[in-house]
Each structure stands twice: as structure tokens, then as C-alpha cells.
Write a protein that holds these residues in place. Structure first.
Motif, PDB file in Angstrom:
ATOM      1  N   ALA A 143     -15.120 -23.649  14.062  1.00 12.27           N
ATOM      2  CA  ALA A 143     -15.880 -23.057  12.955  1.00 12.27           C
ATOM      3  C   ALA A 143     -16.642 -21.805  13.426  1.00 12.27           C
ATOM      4  O   ALA A 143     -16.331 -21.239  14.494  1.00 12.27           O
ATOM      5  CB  ALA A 143     -16.809 -24.076  12.312  1.00 12.27           C
ATOM      6  N   SER A 168     -13.232 -32.279  12.809  1.00 13.19           N
ATOM      7  CA  SER A 168     -12.116 -31.483  12.291  1.00 13.19           C
ATOM      8  C   SER A 168     -10.837 -32.271  12.001  1.00 13.19           C
ATOM      9  O   SER A 168     -10.111 -31.935  11.061  1.00 13.19           O
ATOM     10  CB  SER A 168     -11.748 -30.371  13.287  1.00 13.19           C
ATOM     11  OG  SER A 168     -12.876 -29.593  13.592  1.00 13.19           O
ATOM     12  N   LEU A 197      -8.782 -22.065  12.079  1.00 15.31           N
ATOM     13  CA  LEU A 197      -7.780 -21.464  11.200  1.00 15.31           C
ATOM     14  C   LEU A 197      -7.995 -19.955  11.113  1.00 15.31           C
ATOM     15  O   LEU A 197      -9.077 -19.456  11.418  1.00 15.31           O
ATOM     16  CB  LEU A 197      -7.877 -22.103   9.814  1.00 15.31           C
ATOM     17  CG  LEU A 197      -7.539 -23.607   9.769  1.00 15.31           C
ATOM     18  CD1 LEU A 197      -7.931 -24.211   8.430  1.00 15.31           C
ATOM     19  CD2 LEU A 197      -6.048 -23.829  10.035  1.00 15.31           C
ATOM     20  N   PHE A 215      -4.325 -26.255  14.502  1.00  9.24           N
ATOM     21  CA  PHE A 215      -4.116 -27.113  15.674  1.00  9.24           C
ATOM     22  C   PHE A 215      -2.969 -28.091  15.457  1.00  9.24           C
ATOM     23  O   PHE A 215      -2.655 -28.882  16.331  1.00  9.24           O
ATOM     24  CB  PHE A 215      -5.403 -27.803  16.143  1.00  9.24           C
ATOM     25  CG  PHE A 215      -6.238 -28.484  15.081  1.00  9.24           C
ATOM     26  CD1 PHE A 215      -5.697 -29.420  14.220  1.00  9.24           C
ATOM     27  CD2 PHE A 215      -7.600 -28.204  14.996  1.00  9.24           C
ATOM     28  CE1 PHE A 215      -6.471 -30.058  13.269  1.00  9.24           C
ATOM     29  CE2 PHE A 215      -8.396 -28.848  14.032  1.00  9.24           C
ATOM     30  CZ  PHE A 215      -7.825 -29.769  13.171  1.00  9.24           C
ATOM     31  N   ASN A 262     -23.273 -24.393  15.559  1.00  9.01           N
ATOM     32  CA  ASN A 262     -22.754 -25.378  16.513  1.00  9.01           C
ATOM     33  C   ASN A 262     -21.664 -24.817  17.424  1.00  9.01           C
ATOM     34  O   ASN A 262     -21.299 -25.447  18.415  1.00  9.01           O
ATOM     35  CB  ASN A 262     -22.130 -26.579  15.790  1.00  9.01           C
ATOM     36  CG  ASN A 262     -23.096 -27.236  14.829  1.00  9.01           C
ATOM     37  OD1 ASN A 262     -24.282 -26.940  14.863  1.00  9.01           O
ATOM     38  ND2 ASN A 262     -22.599 -28.117  13.990  1.00  9.01           N
ATOM     39  N   TRP A 307      -9.293 -33.533   8.704  1.00  3.93           N
ATOM     40  CA  TRP A 307      -8.660 -32.591   7.771  1.00  3.93           C
ATOM     41  C   TRP A 307      -7.168 -32.565   8.042  1.00  3.93           C
ATOM     42  O   TRP A 307      -6.727 -32.218   9.147  1.00  3.93           O
ATOM     43  CB  TRP A 307      -9.261 -31.182   7.909  1.00  3.93           C
ATOM     44  CG  TRP A 307     -10.674 -31.164   7.412  1.00  3.93           C
ATOM     45  CD1 TRP A 307     -11.794 -31.027   8.170  1.00  3.93           C
ATOM     46  CD2 TRP A 307     -11.108 -31.332   6.054  1.00  3.93           C
ATOM     47  NE1 TRP A 307     -12.910 -31.113   7.365  1.00  3.93           N
ATOM     48  CE2 TRP A 307     -12.522 -31.296   6.066  1.00  3.93           C
ATOM     49  CE3 TRP A 307     -10.451 -31.522   4.835  1.00  3.93           C
ATOM     50  CZ2 TRP A 307     -13.281 -31.433   4.905  1.00  3.93           C
ATOM     51  CZ3 TRP A 307     -11.210 -31.666   3.674  1.00  3.93           C
ATOM     52  CH2 TRP A 307     -12.601 -31.614   3.723  1.00  3.93           C
ATOM     53  N   GLN A 346     -23.001 -32.233  11.162  1.00  3.75           N
ATOM     54  CA  GLN A 346     -21.969 -32.029  12.193  1.00  3.75           C
ATOM     55  C   GLN A 346     -22.588 -31.991  13.589  1.00  3.75           C
ATOM     56  O   GLN A 346     -22.015 -32.475  14.552  1.00  3.75           O
ATOM     57  CB  GLN A 346     -21.217 -30.737  11.910  1.00  3.75           C
ATOM     58  CG  GLN A 346     -20.362 -30.879  10.672  1.00  3.75           C
ATOM     59  CD  GLN A 346     -19.701 -29.605  10.267  1.00  3.75           C
ATOM     60  OE1 GLN A 346     -20.075 -28.532  10.714  1.00  3.75           O
ATOM     61  NE2 GLN A 346     -18.719 -29.698   9.408  1.00  3.75           N
ATOM     62  N   MET A 371     -21.581 -34.215  16.646  1.00  2.26           N
ATOM     63  CA  MET A 371     -21.153 -33.613  17.919  1.00  2.26           C
ATOM     64  C   MET A 371     -22.084 -34.034  19.055  1.00  2.26           C
ATOM     65  O   MET A 371     -21.632 -34.326  20.170  1.00  2.26           O
ATOM     66  CB  MET A 371     -21.141 -32.082  17.807  1.00  2.26           C
ATOM     67  CG  MET A 371     -20.348 -31.454  18.922  1.00  2.26           C
ATOM     68  SD  MET A 371     -20.733 -29.729  19.208  1.00  2.26           S
ATOM     69  CE  MET A 371     -19.719 -28.917  18.042  1.00  2.26           C
TER      70      MET A 371
END
Ligand code: SAH
Length: 365
Positions: free
Chosen positions: A64, A155, A97, A137, A68, A158, A25, A29
């Protein structure tokens, strides 16, 4: 801390699935971070919608809680410090979330703030505010016209849910062998979710505000030419192996699906056009080896077995909560991911496969 030093920190824990996943990730990023800097630079230089504002408000969606999480914040603060008058206030809102471990992020904030003070001085650091908003979101998150810049990485592939009434026996998401109606159901779910996402953000972002989104995608329209979903096809095959050995119930495998969709880049463009609130400034495709620790495509000593284990660790960290919720605590994840690691290693013998990511830059009309 810069991108490279965090990457090295993660690589130090090669055995650790969470570290393997966050290094992949991180790579994804870090590919987007120069674009983030450029865009913020452009916003300040052209003073788009900022002259009336006393604060620059940013949201990171799907933040998250790991190494990161504060990387984007660090980069943005650094960019703004070098650009703006030092009295501008910066508000960073971290979103994920409800089940995300926000507390672990918040407990790192005192030392983060100390570092800001050391680097930029007391006054500037006092003007940086970091806060959290737990929610999906795919819902409204912020007041109207309250944000200047939105970022999201790793993200948006998902989905809000697995498509309803799916008959996808033997598979766990879309793959080369799944039925066309399964493919359409996932594609439609992504259409609805991404459209909803854009629509909510369009209320929340000021005119000329920007959004940079990076997520898994495809560079080909059909699945036969693309490897994005093959990682999960191999997981489906591993679960089927477990079922044929009597280690899990076949019915449980047949009813297990994950809410993941990697869209073709033209699908994404079409949704942006249909939704009408954003101008697409840029779309970039980047590719990374499946094994997050394999950087060297010319390495003749490529170790498929090691890479199979690295990939298995990475995919385990992403899918473990879903597998445990569906199959129950008794499923042996060790067995699943041992079979999976072997299947990945066998595949990598024939093809050094890559994950495709899309990075898109949007400007609110
Ligand atoms: N942005 C970080 C973390 C990516 S992991 C990075 O690039 O390293 C993906 C994150 O997206 C997870 O923390 C997951 O909880 C979050 N996520 C998935 N669906 C979401 C949704 N609907 N709303 C908010 N966050 C979501």
C-alpha cells in the motif's frame, strides 16, 4: 518510529476513514512484527542459506502507500543491524498493484534514508536499498531464488477476482445466508489464488528462505459461528436498504460482489500441503475489535454509535473504489455509510464483535 507512535498518530485523526483503516491494519501488522524479528533472528543465527550471499533480499507484498508502508522495512533493517556484520547489503522490494501510489512512497525515501544515516551511520545506511515492483502478487514478480524473506500483511484475503458466474443476489460476498454454491465458489477461488501465490513464491525464494503472511481468516469452518464476514453482510443489507429507498438500482446491488475471502485456518494448511513447496512452521490466530479505536473490552462506557462510525469509516476506505466503479460516481457514499454505521452500532449493542486474522510462517523446502 515505533509501532505505538504510528498508532497514536493515526488515532489523532479519528474522523478520517483512511486513518481508521490504517490503525486497524497497523494493529494486525504489529502483532506479526515480533514474529518477523524472531524469524529473521533465527535465519541469521542458523545462517540458513545466507553464507554465500552478499545481500539479504526482502519483499513486502501488498505494501500500500500509507503510514504503515515503511514500518516493516524499519523493523527488518533494525533487526538486521543488530544481528549481522555491518557490510551486509539489504534489498527491500515493495510490491502492490499498478494503481498503488508508489510515488508517494518514493517521495518519503530521502527523509527515510536520512533517518537511517542518523541512526545507523553512513556506511550501513548506504547498504540499504529500497525499490518498488508494481504487479499482482498472483503473478511471478522476481527472478528465481532471488529472495530470502517475504512478508505480506492485510492483503491475501483479497482474491485475484470475484468468482465467475456468481449468482449472489442480495449479498456482496459470502455470508451466513448466501447459497452453498456461492460459498464453494469463493472457497475454490481462494484455493486457486493461494496455491498460485505459493507456487510463484516457491520459485522466487531460496531454499530455507522464510515467508510471514497475515490476512483475514476464520477460526471456525462454518460461517454460522464466525463473524469475519458479517462486516460485509451488514454492508450488503445497507445497500439493499438504499435500493428499497430508490437511491440505487436493485439490479446494481444484486450484481455487486467483492473479491474477498477469509479462509478457515485448516483450508490454508491444506493448500500449503497440496502445493508442497513450503513447510508450515507456525499458524497463529489473532482477534481485534471491529472498531479499530476500541481497545478496551472491559470498558463499560462503550459507545456503539461512535464505534459504528469508526467501523463505517474503516470499511468505506476499503470499499469506496469498488463501490464507485460498480455504482458510478452518483452513488451517495455518505448515505450508504450512514445507514451502515447505524446497522453496525445496532449489531454492536448485542455483541462486541471481532475480526479474526491468521498469521502463518512458512519455510521454503
Ligand atoms: N500491507 C499494508 C497494506 C494492506 S492494504 C498493511 O498491512 O497496512 C492491502 C493492500 O493489498 C492494498 O494496497 C492492495 O492494493 C494490495 N493488494 C490487493 N491485492 C493485491 C494483489 N493481487 N497484488 C498486490 N497487491 C495487492
Amino acid at each position: 518510529m515505533n509501532t505505538k507512535s504510528i498508532l497514536r498518530m493515526n488515532q489523532g485523526h479519528g474522523e478520517n476513514s483512511y486513518a481508521n483503516n490504517s490503525s486497524l491494519q497497523m494493529k494486525v501488522m504489529s502483532k506479526a512484527l515480533p514474529i518477523v524479528k524472531d524469524i529473521i533472528n533465527d535465519m541469521f543465527v542458523n545462517n540458513l542459506s545466507l553464507e554465500m550471499s552478499e545481500s539479504f533480499n526482502i519483499a513486502d507484498l501488498g505494501c500500500a502507500s500509507g503510514p504503515n508502508t515503511l514500518l516493516l522495512v524499519t523493523e527488518v533493517i533494525d533487526t538486521i543491524y543488530n544481528l549481522s556484520n555491518k557490510n551486509l547489503q539489504i534489498l527491500v522490494v515493495l510490491n502492490d498493484l499498478y494503481k498503488n501510489d508508489f510515488n508517494s512512497i518514493f517521495t518519503t525515501l530521502p527523509s527515510f534514508n536520512e533517518k537511517l544515516k542518523e541512526k545507523y551511520g553512513f556506511e550501513f545506511s548506504q547498504n540499504c536499498f529500497i525499490t518498488g515492483v508494481p504487479s499482482s502478487f498472483y503473478e511471478r514478480l522476481f527472478p528465481c531464488k532471488s529472495l530470502h524473506f517475504v512478508h505480506s500483511s492485510n492483503s491475501l484475503h483479497w482474491l485475484s477476482q470475484v468468482p465467475k458466474n456468481l449468482d449472489n443476489k442480495g449479498h456482496i460476498c459470502i455470508d451466513k445466508a448466501c447459497a452453498p454454491n456461492v460459498f464453494d465458489a469463493y472457497k475454490d477461488q481462494f484455493y486457486n489464488d493461494f496455491y498460485t501465490f505459493l507456487n510463484h513464491r516457491s520459485c522466487e525464494i531460496v531454499p530455507n528462505g522464510r515467508m510471514i503472511l497475515t490476512f483475514m481468516g476464520r477460526s471456525f469452518p462454518d460461517l454460522l459461528n464466525d463473524d469475519s464476514c458479517y462486516l460485509y453482510e451488514l454492508l450488503a443489507q445497507s445497500l439493499n436498504d438504499m435500493a428499497s429507498q430508490g437511491l440505487v438500482k436493485q439490479d446494481d446491488v444484486d450484481s455487486f460482489n467483492i473479491p474477498l475471502y477469509a479462509p478457515y485456518k485448516d483450508e490454508v494448511e491444506a493448500i500449503i500441503v497440496d502445493e508442497k513447496s513450503f513447510h508450515l512452521e507456525k499458524i497463529e490466530i489473532s482477534q481485534f475489535n471491529w472498531d479499530p479505536l476500541d481497545d478496551d473490552d472491559n470498558n463499560n462506557k462503550f459507545d456503539q454509535i461512535r464505534s459504528g462510525i469508526n467501523v463505517a469509516n474503516c470499511i468505506r476506505s476499503v470499499t469506496e473504489p469498488m463501490l464507485v466503479t460498480h455504482f458510478g460516481e452518483l452513488i451517495s457514499l455518505k448515505d450508504v455509510f450512514k445507514i451502515y454505521a447505524n446497522r453496525v452500532a445496532n449489531h454492536l449493542k448485542t455483541k462486541r464483535t471481532k475480526v479474526v486474522n491468521l498469521t502463518i510462517c512458512l519455510r521454503k523446502i
